[in-house]
Design a protein around this motif. Structure first.
Motif, PDB file in Angstrom:
ATOM      1  N   LYS A  59       0.833  -1.199   0.000  1.00  0.00           N
ATOM      2  CA  LYS A  59       0.000   0.000   0.000  1.00  0.00           C
ATOM      3  C   LYS A  59       0.872   1.255   0.000  1.00  0.00           C
ATOM      4  O   LYS A  59       0.568   2.230  -0.685  1.00  0.00           O
ATOM      5  CB  LYS A  59      -0.916   0.011   1.217  1.00  0.00           C
ATOM      6  N   LEU A  60       1.948   1.221   0.773  1.00  0.00           N
ATOM      7  CA  LEU A  60       2.862   2.363   0.829  1.00  0.00           C
ATOM      8  C   LEU A  60       3.565   2.581  -0.500  1.00  0.00           C
ATOM      9  O   LEU A  60       3.673   3.702  -0.986  1.00  0.00           O
ATOM     10  CB  LEU A  60       3.904   2.149   1.930  1.00  0.00           C
ATOM     11  N   LEU A  61       4.047   1.496  -1.088  1.00  0.00           N
ATOM     12  CA  LEU A  61       4.786   1.610  -2.352  1.00  0.00           C
ATOM     13  C   LEU A  61       3.900   2.132  -3.479  1.00  0.00           C
ATOM     14  O   LEU A  61       4.352   2.926  -4.307  1.00  0.00           O
ATOM     15  CB  LEU A  61       5.383   0.260  -2.743  1.00  0.00           C
ATOM     16  N   SER A  68       0.768  10.600  -5.328  1.00  0.00           N
ATOM     17  CA  SER A  68       1.818  11.452  -5.883  1.00  0.00           C
ATOM     18  C   SER A  68       3.131  11.026  -5.243  1.00  0.00           C
ATOM     19  O   SER A  68       3.127  10.427  -4.167  1.00  0.00           O
ATOM     20  CB  SER A  68       1.559  12.941  -5.587  1.00  0.00           C
ATOM     21  N   PRO A  69       4.247  11.328  -5.894  1.00  0.00           N
ATOM     22  CA  PRO A  69       5.531  10.981  -5.280  1.00  0.00           C
ATOM     23  C   PRO A  69       5.708  11.640  -3.905  1.00  0.00           C
ATOM     24  O   PRO A  69       6.198  11.004  -2.973  1.00  0.00           O
ATOM     25  CB  PRO A  69       6.568  11.488  -6.280  1.00  0.00           C
ATOM     26  N   GLU A  70       5.283  12.894  -3.776  1.00  0.00           N
ATOM     27  CA  GLU A  70       5.434  13.582  -2.487  1.00  0.00           C
ATOM     28  C   GLU A  70       4.643  12.880  -1.387  1.00  0.00           C
ATOM     29  O   GLU A  70       5.163  12.603  -0.310  1.00  0.00           O
ATOM     30  CB  GLU A  70       4.967  15.035  -2.594  1.00  0.00           C
ATOM     31  N   ILE A  71       3.379  12.584  -1.656  1.00  0.00           N
ATOM     32  CA  ILE A  71       2.543  11.921  -0.658  1.00  0.00           C
ATOM     33  C   ILE A  71       3.096  10.537  -0.348  1.00  0.00           C
ATOM     34  O   ILE A  71       3.150  10.130   0.820  1.00  0.00           O
ATOM     35  CB  ILE A  71       1.082  11.844  -1.132  1.00  0.00           C
ATOM     36  N   LEU A 114      -4.203  12.689   2.155  1.00  0.00           N
ATOM     37  CA  LEU A 114      -4.822  11.439   1.706  1.00  0.00           C
ATOM     38  C   LEU A 114      -6.341  11.564   1.630  1.00  0.00           C
ATOM     39  O   LEU A 114      -6.962  11.091   0.681  1.00  0.00           O
ATOM     40  CB  LEU A 114      -4.438  10.282   2.632  1.00  0.00           C
ATOM     41  N   ASP A 115      -6.936  12.204   2.629  1.00  0.00           N
ATOM     42  CA  ASP A 115      -8.393  12.320   2.656  1.00  0.00           C
ATOM     43  C   ASP A 115      -8.936  13.266   1.584  1.00  0.00           C
ATOM     44  O   ASP A 115     -10.062  13.103   1.137  1.00  0.00           O
ATOM     45  CB  ASP A 115      -8.867  12.778   4.040  1.00  0.00           C
ATOM     46  N   SER A 116      -8.115  14.226   1.162  1.00  0.00           N
ATOM     47  CA  SER A 116      -8.586  15.195   0.169  1.00  0.00           C
ATOM     48  C   SER A 116      -8.183  14.824  -1.252  1.00  0.00           C
ATOM     49  O   SER A 116      -8.578  15.500  -2.189  1.00  0.00           O
ATOM     50  CB  SER A 116      -8.049  16.583   0.495  1.00  0.00           C
ATOM     51  N   ARG A 117      -7.416  13.777  -1.423  1.00  0.00           N
ATOM     52  CA  ARG A 117      -6.931  13.388  -2.745  1.00  0.00           C
ATOM     53  C   ARG A 117      -8.075  12.950  -3.642  1.00  0.00           C
ATOM     54  O   ARG A 117      -8.934  12.172  -3.226  1.00  0.00           O
ATOM     55  CB  ARG A 117      -5.909  12.257  -2.594  1.00  0.00           C
ATOM     56  N   GLU A 118      -8.087  13.463  -4.845  1.00  0.00           N
ATOM     57  CA  GLU A 118      -9.115  13.102  -5.829  1.00  0.00           C
ATOM     58  C   GLU A 118      -8.981  11.630  -6.216  1.00  0.00           C
ATOM     59  O   GLU A 118      -7.888  11.085  -6.271  1.00  0.00           O
ATOM     60  CB  GLU A 118      -8.972  13.962  -7.086  1.00  0.00           C
TER      61      GLU A 118
END
Length: 122
Positions: A59-61, A68-71, A114-118
């Motif tokens: 899940k992390l990978l 996104s790479p930043e997240i 994470l919660d706001s990610r489209e």
């Protein structure tokens, strides 16, 4: 605010009888649990098949690709730091309240991202 975060905040700001040396590790595990819950919510929205995985590592990978790479990097570092803080190491000092407070602030930022990610297709 979740019950885990409330308990972690209590551990960070109050003296709790009987929790002398264990409170930093308990706080780290509560924060990590909250991070994993946020990742599970994200994966349920974005790609439930990935969310079904028991292990956190995949899940992390995959966050780097889907979110996104930043997240992905911030979440991976935070998960690692909280995991490390949750384990007892005889050869090094335990995590301090200041370090846990910083990790808690980072957790708040990452959870909000994470919660706001489209939602994109899986």
């Amino acid at each position: 605010m979740s019950e885990c975060l409330e308990t972690a905040d209590r551990l960070l700001t109050s003296v709790i009888r009987g929790a002398r040396g264990a409170w930093p590790r308990a706080c780290a595990w509560l924060l990590r649990y909250e991070l994993e819950a946020a990742m599970d919510r994200y994966w349920q929205r974005v790609c439930p098949e990935i969310g079904q995985a028991r292990a956190q590592r995949p899940k992390l990978l995959l966050l780097t690709h889907y979110a996104s790479p930043e997240i992905g990097h911030r979440t991976g570092y935070l998960w690692w730091a909280l995991s490390r803080a949750g384990h007892h190491h005889c050869y090094e000092l335990g995590v301090t309240a200041a370090e846990l407070t910083r990790l808690r602030a980072e957790l708040t930022d990452v959870v909000a991202l994470l919660d706001s990610r489209e939602v994109s297709s899986c």
